[in-house]
Scaffold this motif. Sequence first.
Motif, PDB file in Angstrom:
ATOM      1  N   PHE A   2      -5.570 -10.652   4.352  1.00 46.59           N
ATOM      2  CA  PHE A   2      -5.210  -9.343   5.037  1.00 46.59           C
ATOM      3  C   PHE A   2      -5.651  -8.344   5.480  1.00 46.59           C
ATOM      4  CE2 PHE A   2      -3.080  -4.887   4.198  1.00 46.59           C
ATOM      5  CZ  PHE A   2      -2.220  -4.771   5.129  1.00 46.59           C
ATOM      6  N   ILE A   3      -6.926  -8.317   4.036  1.00 47.18           N
ATOM      7  CA  ILE A   3      -7.919  -7.177   3.975  1.00 47.18           C
ATOM      8  C   ILE A   3      -9.145  -7.364   5.567  1.00 47.18           C
ATOM      9  CG2 ILE A   3     -10.529  -6.772   2.364  1.00 47.18           C
ATOM     10  CD1 ILE A   3      -7.670  -6.595   0.267  1.00 47.18           C
ATOM     11  N   LYS A   4      -9.685  -8.670   5.131  1.00 53.01           N
ATOM     12  CA  LYS A   4     -10.739  -9.326   5.107  1.00 53.01           C
ATOM     13  C   LYS A   4     -10.100  -9.873   7.220  1.00 53.01           C
ATOM     14  CE  LYS A   4     -12.463 -12.228   2.544  1.00 53.01           C
ATOM     15  NZ  LYS A   4     -13.058 -13.873   1.937  1.00 53.01           N
ATOM     16  N   ASN A   5      -9.143  -9.185   7.743  1.00 53.24           N
ATOM     17  CA  ASN A   5      -8.933  -8.948   9.039  1.00 53.24           C
ATOM     18  C   ASN A   5      -8.577  -7.919   9.374  1.00 53.24           C
ATOM     19  OD1 ASN A   5      -9.401 -12.378  10.067  1.00 53.24           O
ATOM     20  ND2 ASN A   5      -8.479 -12.284   7.929  1.00 53.24           N
ATOM     21  N   GLY A   6      -8.384  -6.930   8.308  1.00 52.63           N
ATOM     22  CA  GLY A   6      -8.188  -5.307   9.327  1.00 52.63           C
ATOM     23  C   GLY A   6      -6.731  -4.883   9.226  1.00 52.63           C
ATOM     24  N   GLY A   7      -6.206  -5.997   8.532  1.00 56.91           N
ATOM     25  CA  GLY A   7      -5.012  -5.659   8.160  1.00 56.91           C
ATOM     26  C   GLY A   7      -4.824  -4.289   7.028  1.00 56.91           C
ATOM     27  N   ALA A   8      -6.055  -3.559   6.685  1.00 56.09           N
ATOM     28  CA  ALA A   8      -5.995  -2.884   4.767  1.00 56.09           C
ATOM     29  C   ALA A   8      -6.208  -1.820   6.034  1.00 56.09           C
ATOM     30  CB  ALA A   8      -6.932  -3.428   3.886  1.00 56.09           C
ATOM     31  N   THR A   9      -7.567  -1.449   6.654  1.00 54.25           N
ATOM     32  CA  THR A   9      -7.798  -0.588   7.482  1.00 54.25           C
ATOM     33  C   THR A   9      -7.194  -0.390   8.666  1.00 54.25           C
ATOM     34  OG1 THR A   9     -10.073  -1.723   7.605  1.00 54.25           O
ATOM     35  CG2 THR A   9      -9.990   0.203   9.592  1.00 54.25           C
ATOM     36  N   ASP A  10      -6.586  -0.695   9.418  1.00 55.59           N
ATOM     37  CA  ASP A  10      -5.270  -1.282  10.427  1.00 55.59           C
ATOM     38  C   ASP A  10      -3.216   0.264   9.110  1.00 55.59           C
ATOM     39  OD1 ASP A  10      -3.864  -1.122  12.956  1.00 55.59           O
ATOM     40  OD2 ASP A  10      -1.803  -2.127  11.814  1.00 55.59           O
ATOM     41  N   PHE A  11      -3.764  -0.315   8.348  1.00 58.40           N
ATOM     42  CA  PHE A  11      -2.863  -0.480   7.693  1.00 58.40           C
ATOM     43  C   PHE A  11      -3.049   1.619   7.233  1.00 58.40           C
ATOM     44  CE2 PHE A  11      -0.611   2.199   3.483  1.00 58.40           C
ATOM     45  CZ  PHE A  11       0.371   1.361   3.808  1.00 58.40           C
ATOM     46  N   ALA A  12      -4.368   1.523   6.522  1.00 56.57           N
ATOM     47  CA  ALA A  12      -4.554   3.336   6.659  1.00 56.57           C
ATOM     48  C   ALA A  12      -4.768   4.398   8.323  1.00 56.57           C
ATOM     49  CB  ALA A  12      -6.314   3.141   5.816  1.00 56.57           C
ATOM     50  N   ARG A  13      -4.425   3.447   9.210  1.00 57.08           N
ATOM     51  CA  ARG A  13      -4.626   4.075  10.380  1.00 57.08           C
ATOM     52  C   ARG A  13      -3.509   4.498  10.103  1.00 57.08           C
ATOM     53  NH1 ARG A  13      -3.248   3.440  14.897  1.00 57.08           N
ATOM     54  NH2 ARG A  13      -2.805   1.019  14.376  1.00 57.08           N
ATOM     55  N   ARG A  14      -2.387   4.251   9.700  1.00 56.72           N
ATOM     56  CA  ARG A  14      -1.215   4.067  10.611  1.00 56.72           C
ATOM     57  C   ARG A  14      -0.027   4.762   9.444  1.00 56.72           C
ATOM     58  NH1 ARG A  14       1.421  -0.606  10.277  1.00 56.72           N
ATOM     59  NH2 ARG A  14      -0.160  -1.569   9.211  1.00 56.72           N
ATOM     60  N   PHE A  15      -1.131   4.929   8.215  1.00 60.06           N
ATOM     61  CA  PHE A  15      -0.437   5.397   7.471  1.00 60.06           C
ATOM     62  C   PHE A  15      -0.661   6.935   7.662  1.00 60.06           C
ATOM     63  CE2 PHE A  15       0.019   7.188   3.193  1.00 60.06           C
ATOM     64  CZ  PHE A  15       1.163   6.676   2.521  1.00 60.06           C
ATOM     65  N   ASP A  16      -2.175   7.233   7.635  1.00 62.20           N
ATOM     66  CA  ASP A  16      -2.642   8.497   7.946  1.00 62.20           C
ATOM     67  C   ASP A  16      -1.512   8.950   8.556  1.00 62.20           C
ATOM     68  OD1 ASP A  16      -4.188   8.443   6.016  1.00 62.20           O
ATOM     69  OD2 ASP A  16      -5.826   7.729   6.972  1.00 62.20           O
ATOM     70  N   ALA A  17      -1.476   7.919  10.051  1.00 62.86           N
ATOM     71  CA  ALA A  17      -0.368   9.260  11.497  1.00 62.86           C
ATOM     72  C   ALA A  17       0.638   8.939  11.311  1.00 62.86           C
ATOM     73  CB  ALA A  17      -0.726   7.948  12.818  1.00 62.86           C
TER      74      ALA A  17
END
Length: 111
Positions: free
Chosen positions: A40-55
């Motif tokens: 999840f972390i290595k493939n961008g899931g954490a970054t994508d989650f952070a973006r969506r959570f902030d939105a």
Amino acid sequence: MTALRVQLQLAEAMGSTNRWFCSQACGREIDNPELLLAYFIKNGGATDFARRFDAAMGQLNRWYCSEFYGCDIRDPEVLWDYYTLYGSAQVANRARKSAADVSTPELCSAC
């Protein structure tokens, strides 16, 4: 709010969608929580989650959510639920229209 954020992110990392992608990348069924989280972390899931959570917690989603319910909404769980049901679909549609290229996810190095 930190506890909610961690709970939601772990639910996504351990969820069926990430499990499927991780299993496909590794060529076998993956149920190990550590491997799922690493993928999840290595493939961008954490970054994508952070973006969506902030939105989801942002002013625009708060306004739409409040309009939907007819009162001022500031509860993080309600905002997240509204965003995942309504807001993220609008963002995804815009992103799909403007995406120039599609990148291939990295294979799971933990397998």
